[in-house]
Design a protein around this motif. Structure first.
Motif, PDB file in Angstrom:
ATOM      1  N   ALA A 166      -0.857 -13.644  -8.015  1.00  0.00           N
ATOM      2  CA  ALA A 166       0.009 -13.975  -6.875  1.00  0.00           C
ATOM      3  C   ALA A 166      -0.225 -15.411  -6.420  1.00  0.00           C
ATOM      4  CB  ALA A 166      -0.241 -12.998  -5.719  1.00  0.00           C
ATOM      5  N   PHE A 167      -1.486 -15.786  -6.250  1.00  0.00           N
ATOM      6  CA  PHE A 167      -1.803 -17.155  -5.810  1.00  0.00           C
ATOM      7  C   PHE A 167      -1.434 -18.185  -6.882  1.00  0.00           C
ATOM      8  CE2 PHE A 167      -4.581 -15.022  -2.687  1.00  0.00           C
ATOM      9  CZ  PHE A 167      -4.362 -15.809  -1.558  1.00  0.00           C
ATOM     10  N   THR A 168      -1.766 -17.873  -8.135  1.00  0.00           N
ATOM     11  CA  THR A 168      -1.509 -18.819  -9.224  1.00  0.00           C
ATOM     12  C   THR A 168      -0.012 -19.061  -9.403  1.00  0.00           C
ATOM     13  OG1 THR A 168      -3.535 -18.137 -10.324  1.00  0.00           O
ATOM     14  CG2 THR A 168      -1.926 -19.277 -11.676  1.00  0.00           C
ATOM     15  N   GLU A 169       0.762 -17.987  -9.351  1.00  0.00           N
ATOM     16  CA  GLU A 169       2.219 -18.110  -9.479  1.00  0.00           C
ATOM     17  C   GLU A 169       2.783 -18.943  -8.317  1.00  0.00           C
ATOM     18  OE1 GLU A 169       6.111 -17.604 -10.917  1.00  0.00           O
ATOM     19  OE2 GLU A 169       4.175 -17.299 -11.906  1.00  0.00           O
ATOM     20  N   LEU A 170       2.309 -18.669  -7.111  1.00  0.00           N
ATOM     21  CA  LEU A 170       2.768 -19.413  -5.941  1.00  0.00           C
ATOM     22  C   LEU A 170       2.462 -20.907  -6.098  1.00  0.00           C
ATOM     23  CD1 LEU A 170       3.913 -19.184  -2.968  1.00  0.00           C
ATOM     24  CD2 LEU A 170       1.534 -19.214  -2.239  1.00  0.00           C
ATOM     25  N   LEU A 171       1.224 -21.224  -6.486  1.00  0.00           N
ATOM     26  CA  LEU A 171       0.819 -22.631  -6.616  1.00  0.00           C
ATOM     27  C   LEU A 171       1.562 -23.337  -7.743  1.00  0.00           C
ATOM     28  CD1 LEU A 171      -3.001 -22.124  -6.005  1.00  0.00           C
ATOM     29  CD2 LEU A 171      -1.389 -23.286  -4.478  1.00  0.00           C
ATOM     30  N   THR A 172       1.831 -22.599  -8.820  1.00  0.00           N
ATOM     31  CA  THR A 172       2.578 -23.168  -9.948  1.00  0.00           C
ATOM     32  C   THR A 172       3.999 -23.511  -9.511  1.00  0.00           C
ATOM     33  OG1 THR A 172       1.249 -21.897 -11.508  1.00  0.00           O
ATOM     34  CG2 THR A 172       3.332 -22.760 -12.343  1.00  0.00           C
ATOM     35  N   GLN A 173       4.616 -22.593  -8.765  1.00  0.00           N
ATOM     36  CA  GLN A 173       5.982 -22.830  -8.287  1.00  0.00           C
ATOM     37  C   GLN A 173       6.032 -23.994  -7.295  1.00  0.00           C
ATOM     38  OE1 GLN A 173       8.589 -21.564  -9.618  1.00  0.00           O
ATOM     39  NE2 GLN A 173       7.563 -20.004 -10.855  1.00  0.00           N
ATOM     40  N   ILE A 174       5.011 -24.093  -6.426  1.00  0.00           N
ATOM     41  CA  ILE A 174       4.949 -25.225  -5.480  1.00  0.00           C
ATOM     42  C   ILE A 174       4.833 -26.526  -6.271  1.00  0.00           C
ATOM     43  CG2 ILE A 174       3.597 -26.372  -3.682  1.00  0.00           C
ATOM     44  CD1 ILE A 174       2.605 -23.519  -2.868  1.00  0.00           C
ATOM     45  N   TYR A 175       3.972 -26.507  -7.280  1.00  0.00           N
ATOM     46  CA  TYR A 175       3.770 -27.699  -8.116  1.00  0.00           C
ATOM     47  C   TYR A 175       5.106 -28.157  -8.721  1.00  0.00           C
ATOM     48  CZ  TYR A 175       2.581 -30.523 -12.181  1.00  0.00           C
ATOM     49  OH  TYR A 175       2.549 -31.519 -13.125  1.00  0.00           O
ATOM     50  N   HIS A 176       5.905 -27.206  -9.216  1.00  0.00           N
ATOM     51  CA  HIS A 176       7.198 -27.559  -9.810  1.00  0.00           C
ATOM     52  C   HIS A 176       8.148 -28.170  -8.766  1.00  0.00           C
ATOM     53  CE1 HIS A 176       6.025 -26.089 -13.618  1.00  0.00           C
ATOM     54  NE2 HIS A 176       6.106 -24.805 -13.335  1.00  0.00           N
ATOM     55  N   VAL A 177       8.150 -27.608  -7.565  1.00  0.00           N
ATOM     56  CA  VAL A 177       9.002 -28.137  -6.490  1.00  0.00           C
ATOM     57  C   VAL A 177       8.573 -29.557  -6.130  1.00  0.00           C
ATOM     58  CG1 VAL A 177       9.573 -27.915  -4.024  1.00  0.00           C
ATOM     59  CG2 VAL A 177       9.564 -25.883  -5.481  1.00  0.00           C
ATOM     60  N   VAL A 178       7.264 -29.737  -5.932  1.00  0.00           N
ATOM     61  CA  VAL A 178       6.742 -31.029  -5.498  1.00  0.00           C
ATOM     62  C   VAL A 178       6.887 -32.103  -6.572  1.00  0.00           C
ATOM     63  CG1 VAL A 178       4.615 -32.246  -4.870  1.00  0.00           C
ATOM     64  CG2 VAL A 178       5.186 -30.092  -3.763  1.00  0.00           C
ATOM     65  N   SER A 179       6.594 -31.756  -7.826  1.00  0.00           N
ATOM     66  CA  SER A 179       6.705 -32.778  -8.877  1.00  0.00           C
ATOM     67  C   SER A 179       8.164 -33.139  -9.115  1.00  0.00           C
ATOM     68  CB  SER A 179       6.000 -32.352 -10.172  1.00  0.00           C
ATOM     69  OG  SER A 179       6.274 -31.024 -10.498  1.00  0.00           O
ATOM     70  N   LYS A 180       9.067 -32.188  -8.940  1.00  0.00           N
ATOM     71  CA  LYS A 180      10.497 -32.471  -9.071  1.00  0.00           C
ATOM     72  C   LYS A 180      10.945 -33.418  -7.951  1.00  0.00           C
ATOM     73  CE  LYS A 180      14.926 -29.979  -9.455  1.00  0.00           C
ATOM     74  NZ  LYS A 180      15.539 -30.121  -8.124  1.00  0.00           N
ATOM     75  N   LYS A 181      10.476 -33.156  -6.729  1.00  0.00           N
ATOM     76  CA  LYS A 181      10.822 -34.031  -5.601  1.00  0.00           C
ATOM     77  C   LYS A 181      10.269 -35.431  -5.812  1.00  0.00           C
ATOM     78  CE  LYS A 181      11.688 -30.988  -1.747  1.00  0.00           C
ATOM     79  NZ  LYS A 181      12.485 -31.464  -0.652  1.00  0.00           N
ATOM     80  N   ALA A 182       9.065 -35.517  -6.356  1.00  0.00           N
ATOM     81  CA  ALA A 182       8.442 -36.818  -6.590  1.00  0.00           C
ATOM     82  C   ALA A 182       9.270 -37.615  -7.601  1.00  0.00           C
ATOM     83  CB  ALA A 182       7.022 -36.634  -7.098  1.00  0.00           C
TER      84      ALA A 182
END
Length: 217
Positions: A166-182
């Motif tokens: 649950a935590f790993t999936e959440l953090l992975t998805q956040i990473y994708h959102v943030v790196s896309k925004k960057a």
């Protein structure tokens, strides 16, 4: 060169909040993920606590700063400071207590009122080990998650089932959102100047690309 990394050696720092009614197991989910501990002593969290853990996503070290708060109404005054800068949330209910699932809608509304629309949300049905006491079906929770655009997983902090996932999936998805925004604001996130914050909301953001000085908090 060894592969040893100091605790503060990370590429991204993401603030994640745990929300949900009192007694659903938020603190045990946190301690299971960050320290691999579980306590049968059910003591209510007073105020706010947080713990950290780093994981690897796409060769990057992602450090999660996970905030845990009391689910009781009397601590609601901390709301805006608690949510500020959060880029992810675990919204937890207890699969054996239907009322905690009914209240998910209210928690979600509050979360969305205090955070940016790009926040990544994982709906978590905890205490899934208590199969004989189940009061909330997987189908109902899945339907709700699909309607609200959140991720969903059932966990057992006691049996250590799906907590890591649950935590790993959440953090992975956040990473994708943030790196896309960057990328959208120009350039690769790894080439951002040291100390630049990737602002995912319009608010002061705890979550950041590694600052060259000390910790961002």
């Amino acid at each position: 060169m060894g592969v040893y990394r100091a605790d503060d050696d990370y590429d991204y720092l993401f603030k994640v909040v745990l929300i949900g009614d009192s007694g659903v197991g938020k603190s045990n989910l946190l301690s299971r993920f960050t320290r691999n501990e579980f306590s049968l002593e059910t003591k209510s969290t007073i105020g706010v606590e947080f713990a950290t853990r780093s994981i690897r996503v796409d060769e990057k070290v992602v450090k999660a700063q996970i905030w845990d708060t009391a689910g009781q109404e009397r601590y609601r005054a901390i709301t805006s400071a608690y949510y500020r800068g959060a880029v992810g949330a675990l919204l937890v209910y207890d699969v054996t207590r239907h009322v905690t699932f009914e209240n998910v809608e209210r928690w979600l509304k509050e979360l969305r009122n205090h955070t940016d629309s790009s926040i990544v949300i994982m709906l978590v049905g905890n205490k899934a080990d208590l199969r004989h006491l189940r009061a909330v079906s997987v189908e109902d929770a899945t339907t709700f998650a699909e309607r609200e655009g959140t991720f969903f997983m059932e966990t057992s902090a006691l049996e250590s089932m799906n907590v890591e996932n649950a935590f790993t999936e959440l953090l992975t998805q956040i990473y994708h959102v943030v790196s896309k925004k960057a990328l959208e604001v120009g350039g690769n996130p790894t080439t951002l100047p040291k100390g630049q914050t990737i602002n995912v909301g319009g608010k002061d953001d705890v979550s950041a690309v590694k600052k060259s000085g000390c910790c961002s908090a």
